[in-house]
Design an enzyme around this catalytic site. Structure first.
Site, PDB file in Angstrom:
ATOM      1  N   GLU A 156      43.777  -9.567 -41.286  1.00 13.66           N
ATOM      2  CA  GLU A 156      43.073 -10.858 -41.191  1.00 13.66           C
ATOM      3  C   GLU A 156      43.606 -11.808 -42.256  1.00 13.66           C
ATOM      4  O   GLU A 156      43.768 -11.416 -43.420  1.00 13.66           O
ATOM      5  CB  GLU A 156      41.577 -10.591 -41.393  1.00 13.66           C
ATOM      6  CG  GLU A 156      40.670 -11.345 -40.453  1.00 13.66           C
ATOM      7  CD  GLU A 156      40.858 -11.000 -38.988  1.00 13.66           C
ATOM      8  OE1 GLU A 156      41.660 -11.692 -38.315  1.00 13.66           O
ATOM      9  OE2 GLU A 156      40.205 -10.075 -38.493  1.00 13.66           O
ATOM     10  N   HIS A 157      43.895 -13.030 -41.841  1.00 14.55           N
ATOM     11  CA  HIS A 157      44.490 -14.056 -42.723  1.00 14.55           C
ATOM     12  C   HIS A 157      45.863 -13.611 -43.237  1.00 14.55           C
ATOM     13  O   HIS A 157      46.301 -14.045 -44.301  1.00 14.55           O
ATOM     14  CB  HIS A 157      43.558 -14.401 -43.899  1.00 14.55           C
ATOM     15  CG  HIS A 157      42.316 -15.113 -43.440  1.00 14.55           C
ATOM     16  ND1 HIS A 157      42.267 -16.467 -43.238  1.00 14.55           N
ATOM     17  CD2 HIS A 157      41.098 -14.639 -43.100  1.00 14.55           C
ATOM     18  CE1 HIS A 157      41.054 -16.800 -42.816  1.00 14.55           C
ATOM     19  NE2 HIS A 157      40.329 -15.705 -42.715  1.00 14.55           N
TER      20      HIS A 157
ATOM     21  N   ASP B  55      48.464 -13.655 -40.891  1.00 13.66           N
ATOM     22  CA  ASP B  55      49.477 -14.263 -39.997  1.00 13.66           C
ATOM     23  C   ASP B  55      50.190 -15.443 -40.644  1.00 13.66           C
ATOM     24  O   ASP B  55      51.416 -15.528 -40.636  1.00 13.66           O
ATOM     25  CB  ASP B  55      48.918 -14.613 -38.603  1.00 13.66           C
ATOM     26  CG  ASP B  55      47.702 -15.516 -38.583  1.00 13.66           C
ATOM     27  OD1 ASP B  55      47.199 -15.891 -39.670  1.00 13.66           O
ATOM     28  OD2 ASP B  55      47.243 -15.852 -37.474  1.00 13.66           O
TER      29      ASP B  55
ATOM     30  N   GLY C 229      32.673 -19.900 -31.273  1.00 15.25           N
ATOM     31  CA  GLY C 229      32.405 -19.718 -32.696  1.00 15.25           C
ATOM     32  C   GLY C 229      32.135 -18.281 -33.087  1.00 15.25           C
ATOM     33  O   GLY C 229      31.544 -18.012 -34.127  1.00 15.25           O
TER      34      GLY C 229
ATOM     35  N   GLY D   8      34.546 -16.015 -33.486  1.00 16.01           N
ATOM     36  CA  GLY D   8      35.744 -15.421 -34.075  1.00 16.01           C
ATOM     37  C   GLY D   8      36.556 -14.649 -33.053  1.00 16.01           C
ATOM     38  O   GLY D   8      37.363 -13.798 -33.398  1.00 16.01           O
TER      39      GLY D   8
ATOM     40  N   SER E 288      38.362 -16.342 -30.667  1.00 14.64           N
ATOM     41  CA  SER E 288      39.446 -17.240 -30.237  1.00 14.64           C
ATOM     42  C   SER E 288      39.246 -17.882 -28.879  1.00 14.64           C
ATOM     43  O   SER E 288      40.145 -17.851 -28.030  1.00 14.64           O
ATOM     44  CB  SER E 288      40.780 -16.504 -30.229  1.00 14.64           C
ATOM     45  OG  SER E 288      41.039 -16.000 -31.461  1.00 14.64           O
ATOM     46  N   SER E 289      38.099 -18.487 -28.693  1.00 16.89           N
ATOM     47  CA  SER E 289      37.905 -19.218 -27.443  1.00 16.89           C
ATOM     48  C   SER E 289      38.895 -20.383 -27.342  1.00 16.89           C
ATOM     49  O   SER E 289      39.383 -20.698 -26.254  1.00 16.89           O
ATOM     50  CB  SER E 289      36.470 -19.730 -27.350  1.00 16.89           C
ATOM     51  OG  SER E 289      36.111 -20.379 -28.551  1.00 16.89           O
TER      52      SER E 289
ATOM     53  N   GLU F 142      46.648 -26.826 -32.250  1.00 16.11           N
ATOM     54  CA  GLU F 142      45.634 -26.703 -33.315  1.00 16.11           C
ATOM     55  C   GLU F 142      46.033 -27.548 -34.524  1.00 16.11           C
ATOM     56  O   GLU F 142      45.207 -28.250 -35.091  1.00 16.11           O
ATOM     57  CB  GLU F 142      45.509 -25.243 -33.772  1.00 16.11           C
ATOM     58  CG  GLU F 142      44.998 -24.275 -32.729  1.00 16.11           C
ATOM     59  CD  GLU F 142      43.473 -24.235 -32.634  1.00 16.11           C
ATOM     60  OE1 GLU F 142      42.796 -24.880 -33.450  1.00 16.11           O
ATOM     61  OE2 GLU F 142      42.982 -23.555 -31.721  1.00 16.11           O
TER      62      GLU F 142
ATOM     63  N   ASP G 282      46.143 -15.652 -32.747  1.00 13.81           N
ATOM     64  CA  ASP G 282      45.228 -15.812 -31.612  1.00 13.81           C
ATOM     65  C   ASP G 282      45.978 -16.174 -30.333  1.00 13.81           C
ATOM     66  O   ASP G 282      45.728 -15.614 -29.261  1.00 13.81           O
ATOM     67  CB  ASP G 282      44.190 -16.900 -31.915  1.00 13.81           C
ATOM     68  CG  ASP G 282      43.423 -16.614 -33.187  1.00 13.81           C
ATOM     69  OD1 ASP G 282      43.576 -15.504 -33.739  1.00 13.81           O
ATOM     70  OD2 ASP G 282      42.680 -17.502 -33.638  1.00 13.81           O
TER      71      ASP G 282
HETATM   72  C1  GLA Z   1      41.778 -17.570 -37.108  1.00 15.90           C
HETATM   73  C2  GLA Z   1      43.170 -18.168 -36.973  1.00 15.90           C
HETATM   74  C3  GLA Z   1      44.238 -17.075 -36.989  1.00 15.90           C
HETATM   75  C4  GLA Z   1      44.051 -16.126 -38.150  1.00 15.90           C
HETATM   76  C5  GLA Z   1      42.599 -15.671 -38.253  1.00 15.90           C
HETATM   77  C6  GLA Z   1      42.348 -14.856 -39.487  1.00 15.90           C
HETATM   78  O1  GLA Z   1      41.443 -16.826 -35.979  1.00 15.90           O
HETATM   79  O2  GLA Z   1      43.279 -18.921 -35.785  1.00 15.90           O
HETATM   80  O3  GLA Z   1      45.515 -17.646 -36.975  1.00 15.90           O
HETATM   81  O4  GLA Z   1      44.497 -16.704 -39.337  1.00 15.90           O
HETATM   82  O5  GLA Z   1      41.701 -16.766 -38.255  1.00 15.90           O
HETATM   83  O6  GLA Z   1      43.050 -13.668 -39.436  1.00 15.90           O
END
Ligand code: GLA
Length: 386
Positions: A35-36, A38, A122, A124, A126-127, A161, A173
């Site tokens: 997570e975080h 990418d 919302g 998490g 990725s809609s 985005e 995502d």
């Molecule tokens: C969101 C972002 C992704 C990624 C995640 C955290 O979903 O769109 O690119 O950074 O947060 O892992």
């Protein structure tokens, strides 16, 4: 209830000229770990889910896009040649994708479209990536002769985005949404773009999402601020270690060397990322060895880091994580960008139903409403339905 083609088609017929077009779908995603990482050029481990966006599109012979959001009951139109675009956020995703596909040379024409989704907003999951991927895939098919490669379609979503919505997200995502494959998770190296499918059928365990229903909004500054901190720390380390181009290349020793040049907050953020890049690799090895205890342990470590070091958790998510730990769940952590949304839980089969009950009950006792539990089914990526 699962969204169907008919749900979308009936609205498309009603809101436009009574004819039908082509229907496309793209999924939301889960992420096992990473997570975080990418946007720090590290690894991620996502998979597509069954929930997603379904859209019907039909060329209308003009330069105008007429779009209808079934869920929001909102209609808007924009010209493909207008640089500003619409103001409604949902429409800006579609507008951004059109403009980015045009920039790649796809001769996009005006079209009518209606869409709906069953990815909770919302959460998490990725809609928004599901929405971008649906239109990128559709425009490539309808106007581009499918000449644009899948990774470029994911990048179109990411640029949307960045340029049209204001969230400087990474590629995870959109990659997961476009490339998803039923039954498989994927490990992506966000620097090289190399990826591999990992069949996901752990014996004796299942994945469960628990949605706190605290809405997160990534387009705001907290996400972008964290990205900036990471880039700043990487640049400072890079002064004495030129091989460090992003935090993926750094280790804890290098970070300690620059401790006095950065703030405590930047130090904690970088520490989380450096640890997380390693955890993804540990999880890959553990999966190959069938060692789910280690996978789970890494998930708890990720949660700790996201909460205490990266500071993207909230009280409700920490509570869900505590309940999982107390109930003996193998692994649990915040999923996605954070600030709300879901936890992802690796739960032993024999504990699954019990945990579902207990987590709902205990959360409701504390916060006055039940969280939404989602059984994870790993599904396919972007596709044409009819
Ligand atoms: C969101 C972002 C992704 C990624 C995640 C955290 O979903 O769109 O690119 O950074 O947060 O892992």
């Amino acid at each position: 209830m699962k969204l169907t083609i008919e749900d979308v088609r009936s609205r498309f017929i009603k809101h436009f000229d009574g004819t039908t077009g082509s229907v496309y779908a793209s999924p939301g995603r889960i992420n096992l770990i990473g997570e975080h990482t990418d946007y720090n050029n590290g690894y991620v481990f996502p998979g597509a889910v069954e929930q997603g966006i379904i859209a019907e599109l039909k060329p209308n012979g003009t330069r105008t896009v007429q779009a209808y959001s079934i869920d929001l009951k909102d209609r808007t139109e924009f010209s493909l040649d207008d640089e500003k675009g619409p103001s409604a956020t949902w429409a800006r995703y579609i507008f951004g994708v059109c403009r980015e596909m045009m920039a790649l040379g796809v001769p996009v024409e005006g079209f009518n479209t209606a869409f709906a989704g069953d990815v909770p907003l919302g959460a998490g999951m990725s809609s928004s990536a599901a929405l971008e991927s649906t239109y990128a895939f559709a425009l490539n098919d309808m106007f581009g002769g499918n000449k644009i490669e899948k990774m470029e379609l994911a990048l179109v979503g990411q640029r949307t985005e960045h340029k049209y919505v204001g969230c400087n997200c990474g590629i995870m995502d959109q990659f997961a949404s476009v490339f998803g494959k039923k039954g498989s998770l994927m490990r992506l190296d966000c620097r090289s773009g190399e990826y591999a499918y990992f069949p996901w059928n752990p014996k004796g365990y299942k994945l469960m999402l628990v949605n706190s229903c605290v809405k997160h909004e990534l387009a705001g500054s907290p996400y972008n601020e964290r990205r900036l901190s990471c880039e700043k720390v990487a640049a400072i380390i890079g002064k004495s270690h030129p091989e460090v181009k992003s935090l993926r290349d750094a280790d804890m020793k290098m970070l300690d060397e620059v401790k006095t040049e950065i703030t405590d907050e930047e130090y904690r953020r970088a520490r989380y990322v450096i640890g997380e890049v390693q955890r993804v690799l540990t999880v890959c090895d553990a999966l190959e060895a069938g060692d789910y205890e280690t996978v789970g342990k890494m998930m708890y470590e990720t949660h700790y880091g996201l909460s205490k070091e990266y500071e993207v958790s909230c009280e409700e998510l920490d509570f869900l994580n505590d309940v999982a730990k107390e109930e003996g769940v193998t692994g649990s952590r915040i999923m996605g960008g954070g600030f709300g949304g879901c936890t992802i839980n690796l739960v032993a089969d024999e504990l699954y139903d019990h945990f579902k009950e207990v987590v709902k009950k205990r959360f409701a006792e504390k916060y006055g409403k039940e969280p939404i539990v989602i059984d994870v089914v790993v599904g396919d990526g972007s596709r044409k339905l009819c």
